[in-house]
Write a protein that holds these residues in place. Structure first.
Motif, PDB file in Angstrom:
ATOM      1  N   ARG A 100     -47.849  97.033  34.362  1.00  0.00           N
ATOM      2  CA  ARG A 100     -47.663  95.688  34.921  1.00  0.00           C
ATOM      3  C   ARG A 100     -47.923  94.609  33.881  1.00  0.00           C
ATOM      4  N   THR A 156     -62.126  97.482  37.677  1.00  0.00           N
ATOM      5  CA  THR A 156     -63.362  98.257  37.897  1.00  0.00           C
ATOM      6  C   THR A 156     -64.488  97.732  37.007  1.00  0.00           C
ATOM      7  N   THR A 191     -57.182 104.883  32.987  1.00  0.00           N
ATOM      8  CA  THR A 191     -55.973 104.213  33.479  1.00  0.00           C
ATOM      9  C   THR A 191     -54.782 104.683  32.646  1.00  0.00           C
ATOM     10  N   TYR A 239     -65.823 101.689  44.860  1.00  0.00           N
ATOM     11  CA  TYR A 239     -66.846 100.759  45.346  1.00  0.00           C
ATOM     12  C   TYR A 239     -66.913 100.745  46.876  1.00  0.00           C
ATOM     13  N   GLY A 247     -62.571 103.832  35.570  1.00  0.00           N
ATOM     14  CA  GLY A 247     -61.477 103.010  36.092  1.00  0.00           C
ATOM     15  C   GLY A 247     -60.900 102.095  35.024  1.00  0.00           C
ATOM     16  N   SER A 256     -62.445 104.490  40.441  1.00  0.00           N
ATOM     17  CA  SER A 256     -62.016 103.271  41.137  1.00  0.00           C
ATOM     18  C   SER A 256     -60.695 102.753  40.574  1.00  0.00           C
ATOM     19  N   GLY A 297     -65.811  94.278  38.186  1.00  0.00           N
ATOM     20  CA  GLY A 297     -66.771  94.477  39.276  1.00  0.00           C
ATOM     21  C   GLY A 297     -68.103  94.993  38.744  1.00  0.00           C
TER      22      GLY A 297
HETATM   23  P1  ATP Z   1     -55.859  99.953  37.245  1.00  0.00           P
HETATM   24  O1  ATP Z   1     -55.865  99.381  35.827  1.00  0.00           O
HETATM   25  O2  ATP Z   1     -55.400 101.358  37.255  1.00  0.00           O
HETATM   26  O3  ATP Z   1     -55.211  99.081  38.261  1.00  0.00           O
HETATM   27  P2  ATP Z   1     -58.394  98.831  37.930  1.00  0.00           P
HETATM   28  O4  ATP Z   1     -59.782  99.318  37.774  1.00  0.00           O
HETATM   29  O5  ATP Z   1     -58.002  97.640  37.116  1.00  0.00           O
HETATM   30  O6  ATP Z   1     -57.428 100.045  37.680  1.00  0.00           O
HETATM   31  P3  ATP Z   1     -58.394  97.207  40.346  1.00  0.00           P
HETATM   32  O7  ATP Z   1     -57.863  97.486  41.703  1.00  0.00           O
HETATM   33  O8  ATP Z   1     -57.955  95.986  39.645  1.00  0.00           O
HETATM   34  O9  ATP Z   1     -58.117  98.525  39.483  1.00  0.00           O
HETATM   35  O10 ATP Z   1     -59.999  97.138  40.460  1.00  0.00           O
HETATM   36  C1  ATP Z   1     -60.725  98.177  41.088  1.00  0.00           C
HETATM   37  C2  ATP Z   1     -61.773  97.601  41.985  1.00  0.00           C
HETATM   38  O11 ATP Z   1     -62.723  96.877  41.198  1.00  0.00           O
HETATM   39  C3  ATP Z   1     -61.292  96.593  43.003  1.00  0.00           C
HETATM   40  O12 ATP Z   1     -60.717  97.215  44.118  1.00  0.00           O
HETATM   41  C4  ATP Z   1     -62.573  95.887  43.367  1.00  0.00           C
HETATM   42  O13 ATP Z   1     -63.336  96.626  44.275  1.00  0.00           O
HETATM   43  C5  ATP Z   1     -63.307  95.860  42.020  1.00  0.00           C
HETATM   44  N1  ATP Z   1     -63.130  94.529  41.416  1.00  0.00           N
HETATM   45  C6  ATP Z   1     -62.060  94.061  40.751  1.00  0.00           C
HETATM   46  N2  ATP Z   1     -62.233  92.762  40.413  1.00  0.00           N
HETATM   47  C7  ATP Z   1     -63.462  92.401  40.892  1.00  0.00           C
HETATM   48  C8  ATP Z   1     -64.235  91.191  40.911  1.00  0.00           C
HETATM   49  N3  ATP Z   1     -63.775  90.075  40.352  1.00  0.00           N
HETATM   50  N4  ATP Z   1     -65.446  91.212  41.497  1.00  0.00           N
HETATM   51  C9  ATP Z   1     -65.920  92.340  42.054  1.00  0.00           C
HETATM   52  N5  ATP Z   1     -65.235  93.502  42.100  1.00  0.00           N
HETATM   53  C10 ATP Z   1     -64.033  93.543  41.538  1.00  0.00           C
END
Ligand code: ATP
Length: 326
Positions: free
Chosen positions: A175, A108, A129, A44, A104, A12, A111
Motif C-alpha cells: 500500500r 503494531t 510484514t 492487542y 507485526g 498483530s 501501539g
Molecule cells: P501491516 O503492516 O501488515 O498492516 P501493522 O502492524 O502495521 O501490520 P495495523 O493494523 O496498522 O497493522 O496495526 C496493528 C494494530 O496496532 C492495530 O490494529 C491497533 O490495535 C494497533 N495500533 C495501530 N496504531 C495505533 C495507535 N496509534 N495507537 C494504539 N494502537 C495502535
C-alpha cells in the motif's frame, strides 16, 4: 528495570509467513533462559479481552513450517483508546507478565511505543510484514516468502502472456511501499514496475511499451504495487487499452495468496534469529526497541526511529530494473 520472569508474545496487524517461526523462537528462547511465557490471542485485542494462554516448548512444536500465526492476528480499534490500553495493562498484571514481545508492522509498533511509555512496561518488537517497509531492518519476516510467491505466480502469468502475445498488468501487495514490486520485477524479468514511491510517468510507460512490447516483445509484464498513485493496475490498463486498441491487455491481482504458504528457509532463519534476539534484548534490559537484521547482523533500533524514518527503495535495484528491461 526489574528482572524479567514472565513475558507475553503476540502477533498483530497483517499476518506474514514466518510469524510462527518467530513465536517458536521466542517461546523456546524464553524457556531456555528460565523465563515463563504466555501467548496472547488475536494481537492487542486478546490483551484487552484477557485471551491469554500459557505456552510451553510443546505448544510451538511442528509450527516452524506453517504460514499464518497460531496466536491469530487482529486489528484492534480499542487498543487505540486509553480505556482499551488500561484494560490491556490490567490483564497483563493479572497474569504477572513483566514484558511484552510484539510481532507485526508499523501500526503494531506505534501501539507498542504508546503502551510502553504509558505503563513503563518493556516491549520488544519483531518486524513481521510481507511489505518489508520498516526502517531499521533490511528484511522483515514474510517478505522473502511473499517475494517467492510473487515470482512463481508471475512466471505462470508469463507463460500464458507469451502464448497469446499479451500485455499484463499484475498487481502485487504494497500500500505504501514498492519493495515486493521491485524485487519481484527483477526476479520475474518484468518489463516495468510502478510503485508508490515514484510518481508514474504515463508518457514514459507508453513510449516504453510502444518501443518494447509493440515492436519486439512476445509478451510484457508490468508489476504494479497496490498503492501506486495513478489509480492502480485496472485504471492504467484501461488507459493503455484505450490508447492502443491493438494491444491485448489483461490485469491480474495476486491478492491474498501473497500472505499465505509455508515460509521460505530465509524467513524461518531470520524469524528464529529475531525471536531469540528479542528475548536476549529483554535479558539485556532493553525496552521499546525493534529487532532488525542489517547486513546480516542482528541490531536493535528504538521504535521511535523505526517509525519516523522511511526506508527507501534501493537505487541500484531501480537502475538494474531499467537496464534489464530494455
Ligand atoms: P501491516 O503492516 O501488515 O498492516 P501493522 O502492524 O502495521 O501490520 P495495523 O493494523 O496498522 O497493522 O496495526 C496493528 C494494530 O496496532 C492495530 O490494529 C491497533 O490495535 C494497533 N495500533 C495501530 N496504531 C495505533 C495507535 N496509534 N495507537 C494504539 N494502537 C495502535
Amino acid at each position: 528495570m526489574d528482572p524479567v520472569n514472565k513475558i507475553a508474545v503476540l502477533t498483530s496487524g497483517g499476518d506474514a509467513p514466518g510469524m510462527n517461526a518467530a513465536i517458536r523462537a521466542v517461546v523456546r528462547s524464553a524457556i531456555y533462559n528460565k523465563i515463563e511465557v504466555k501467548g496472547v490471542m488475536r494481537g492487542y485485542e486478546g490483551l484487552i479481552t484477557n485471551d491469554i494462554i500459557p505456552m510451553d516448548s510443546k505448544s510451538v512444536s511442528n509450527i516452524i513450517q506453517r504460514g499464518g500465526t497460531i496466536l491469530k492476528s487482529a486489528r484492534s480499534k480499542d487498543f487505540k483508546t486509553k480505556e482499551g490500553r488500561e484494560k490491556a495493562y490490567n490483564n497483563l498484571k493479572k497474569h504477572g507478565v513483566d514484558a511484552l514481545i510484539v510481532i507485526g508492522g508499523d501500526g503494531t509498533f506505534t501501539g507498542a511505543r504508546i503502551f510502553g511509555e504509558e505503563y513503563n512496561i518493556p516491549i520488544i518488537g519483531i518486524p513481521g510484514t510481507i511489505d518489508n517497509d520498516l526502517f531499521g531492518t533490511d528484511y522483515t519476516i514474510g517478505y522473502d516468502t511473499a517475494l517467492n510467491t510473487v515470482t512463481e505466480n508471475v512466471d505462470k502469468i508469463r507463460d500464458t502472456a507469451s502464448a497469446h502475445s499479451r500485455l499484463f498488468f499484475v498487481e502485487v501487495m504494497g500500500r505504501d511501499a514498492g519493495f515486493l514490486a521491485l524485487r519481484g520485477g527483477i526476479a520475474s524479468g518484468a518489463e516495468a514496475i510502478l510503485v508508490p514511491e515514484i510518481e508514474t510517468d504515463y508518457k514514459r510507460l507508453d513510449n516504453f511499451l510502444t518501443n518494447g512490447f509493440k515492436k519486439q516483445k512476445s509478451s510484457s509484464i508490468v508489476l504494479v504495487a497496490e498503492g501506486e498513485k495513478a489509480g492502480g493496475a485496472f485504471n492504467i490498463a484501461e488507459k493503455v487499452s484505450k490508447d492502443h486498441p491493438d494491444y491485448d491487455v489483461r490485469v491480474a491481482i495476486l491478492g491474498h495468496i501473497q500472505r499465505g504458504g509455508s515460509p521460505s528457509a530465509f524467513d524461518r532463519v531470520s524469524a528464529s534469529r529475531m525471536g531469540a534476539s528479542a528475548v536476549e534484548a529483554l535479558l539485556q534490559k532493553k525496552k521499546n526497541v525493534m529487532v532488525g537484521l542489517v547486513h546480516g547482523e542482528i541490531c536493535y533500533i528504538p521504535f521511535e526511529k523505526a517509525l519516523k524514518d522511511k526506508k527507501g527503495l534501493n537505487k541500484s535495484l531501480l537502475d538494474l530494473m531499467d537496464i534489464l528491461s530494455i
